[in-house]
Design an enzyme around this catalytic site. Sequence first.
Site, mmCIF file in Angstrom:
data_model
loop_
_atom_site.group_PDB
_atom_site.id
_atom_site.type_symbol
_atom_site.label_atom_id
_atom_site.label_comp_id
_atom_site.label_asym_id
_atom_site.label_seq_id
_atom_site.Cartn_x
_atom_site.Cartn_y
_atom_site.Cartn_z
ATOM 1 N N ASP A 93 -21.854 18.007 -25.614
ATOM 2 C CA ASP A 93 -21.488 17.093 -26.706
ATOM 3 C C ASP A 93 -20.218 16.304 -26.397
ATOM 4 O OD1 ASP A 93 -23.580 18.269 -27.980
ATOM 5 O OD2 ASP A 93 -22.482 18.720 -29.847
ATOM 6 N N HIS A 126 -24.947 11.479 -30.695
ATOM 7 C CA HIS A 126 -24.052 12.349 -31.472
ATOM 8 C C HIS A 126 -23.198 11.477 -32.406
ATOM 9 C CE1 HIS A 126 -22.040 16.067 -32.299
ATOM 10 N NE2 HIS A 126 -20.940 15.840 -31.601
ATOM 11 N N HIS A 174 -18.221 10.119 -34.247
ATOM 12 C CA HIS A 174 -18.045 11.526 -34.624
ATOM 13 C C HIS A 174 -17.663 11.708 -36.091
ATOM 14 C CE1 HIS A 174 -17.442 15.821 -33.748
ATOM 15 N NE2 HIS A 174 -18.077 15.570 -32.618
ATOM 16 N N HIS A 188 -19.079 21.292 -24.276
ATOM 17 C CA HIS A 188 -18.512 19.939 -24.335
ATOM 18 C C HIS A 188 -18.059 19.515 -22.944
ATOM 19 C CE1 HIS A 188 -18.284 21.623 -28.382
ATOM 20 N NE2 HIS A 188 -18.331 20.367 -28.842
HETATM 21 ZN ZN ZN Z 1 -19.065 16.936 -31.426
#
Ligand code: ZN
Length: 580
Positions: free
Chosen positions: A37, A87, A91, A179
């Site tokens: 991510d 995503h 954010h 991540h």
């Molecule tokens: Zn995230």
Amino acid sequence: MSKRILCLLLAMLLLCTLVPAPTVAAAGTKLVALTFDDGPGPDTNRLLDGLKARGAKATFFLVGNRASGYLAQIKREYDEGHQVACHSWDHSDLTKLGNSDVKAQFTKSYAVFDKACGSGTSYVTRAPYGNANDRVRNVVNTPFIYWSVDPQDWKDRNAKTVKDRIVKDAKNGSIILVHDIHSTSVDGALQAIDVLQAQGYEFVTVNELFRRRGVTLCNATTYYSCGESTTDLGAVQKPEITYRAVNGGIQVSISAQKGATIYYNTSGDRFTAQSQKYTGPFLVSSPCTVYAVAAFNLNGSRSAQVSQKLTQDGFRQQAKTPVVTIENGVLTMRTDTAGASLLYTLDDTDPAVLARKYSGPVTLEPGVVVRAMAGGDQFSNSAQVRLYYSVRGNVFVDVFPGAWYCDAVDQVSQLGLMNGLGDYRYAPGDSLTRGMMVTLLYRYAGQPLKNDNKRTNSFSDVPNGAYYAQAVEWAYRTGIVNGYPNGCFQPNGKITRQELCKLISCMMKYRGFPLPENSNMTAQFSDGTQVSGWARPYVNATVKAGLIKGDTGGTLRPNGTATRAEAATILLRMLAYEKR
Ligand code: ZN
């Protein structure tokens, strides 16, 4: 019933009824999806190198507003068979945004991702913080992919810790959250891959995790893992390119497993949703390389690319047209293509279908139509040669049984009144020139000037030595022709049908068979009035005698030209008239 429950029920129904006996792979096939991510980031290329070295695939949930600066990395993710996913743009917590803002988070992101992946690519979603609700899911309207393994790598920036937590929690069907913006996470994930691969885990994209288990992902539906299913439809198989030489080039066929779409090109360009889809065999006319992939989704659910080079050797050389000769009833053939076979038929059928192979001279029965070509296994067929060996022993390439003039041409050729033009060519449809017609009449008369080269005419356009010169001299002396008032004969002028009538009338008079006079035959033709005054008596006489006829439409065409085929017919009628 909510849309999601319906979707699940449908998916289960599909599983029970439609999925054809799934291949259950080697016992213990364990599939996991590693997902990254918040990227891309400065460590993404290093991560991609590590995944490549391990033969592992992953899914990247990208943040749209970071993507512009990392298009090369995103392109690489897509091209190397990983899955690109969304995503959000910045954010945000989507549940706190209005519908149009939620929509914009994705349309803006897709526009940037498309620059790397190509337009038409579909992206699954992971909501930031895992925060979504029915409203958000319905606005975004893609599958929502969450996770079942969370090593908290953003909090504990320690590669070993990240690795240990992944290894401890991962099981078949897991979706693992990491991540790739933290270098410790990249290191920890790569180390975890090494440990889990040694335990028999295979790292696949989210799309592949579900496809291989036979699960169709539904829009506006949330998935946390793929469960413990061991059903395995197997990895996407590479397509197979086959080819064969055909006339005109190479026919290429590409096959792939059922349900997969084949994309192909000959440019070597990367494949995107806009690439050419294979729909059936296609023809390639010059050497090239064909590239292809099979895919259930080019974004993370595709085979490795295959290629097939089609070199000049693959193209069959076309055999040269054979040289076919018929002399004294004997057929001989040869080709200048070494190794080619000579094939022929004697009944006017296609030698490409059923032919005899030529092995030496063949004695022919009169009246056959020969068709021949060169070919054989290593060559594509040459053009065909078609020849008529006539009932009277003449050979023609342009006169065949069934043509109205066929027998007349055959007869005048046998009598020596008309010759072909070389190479068995008679040119029945060519216009007759005045020089040709006078030559025909001269031959008809038996060429009476054989040893007389004196010249009494003064036609300025009849050179001595021309093939028609002696014939014109004879016709001038006998009064059959007198030329034009300007002292020319115009030997190369096309003869009109009314000029032909005058020549024939004069000829028959000279021969002692004068044609009937004082008739009015032109009146019966719809174009009879077009006959010139000077020609009227001649036209009437030749029509009355039956030497010239109108055409089937009831016209005489007095100013039309006569063909060589018509001349052959008229010469035979003149012979018949003399024998009445
Ligand atoms: Zn995230």
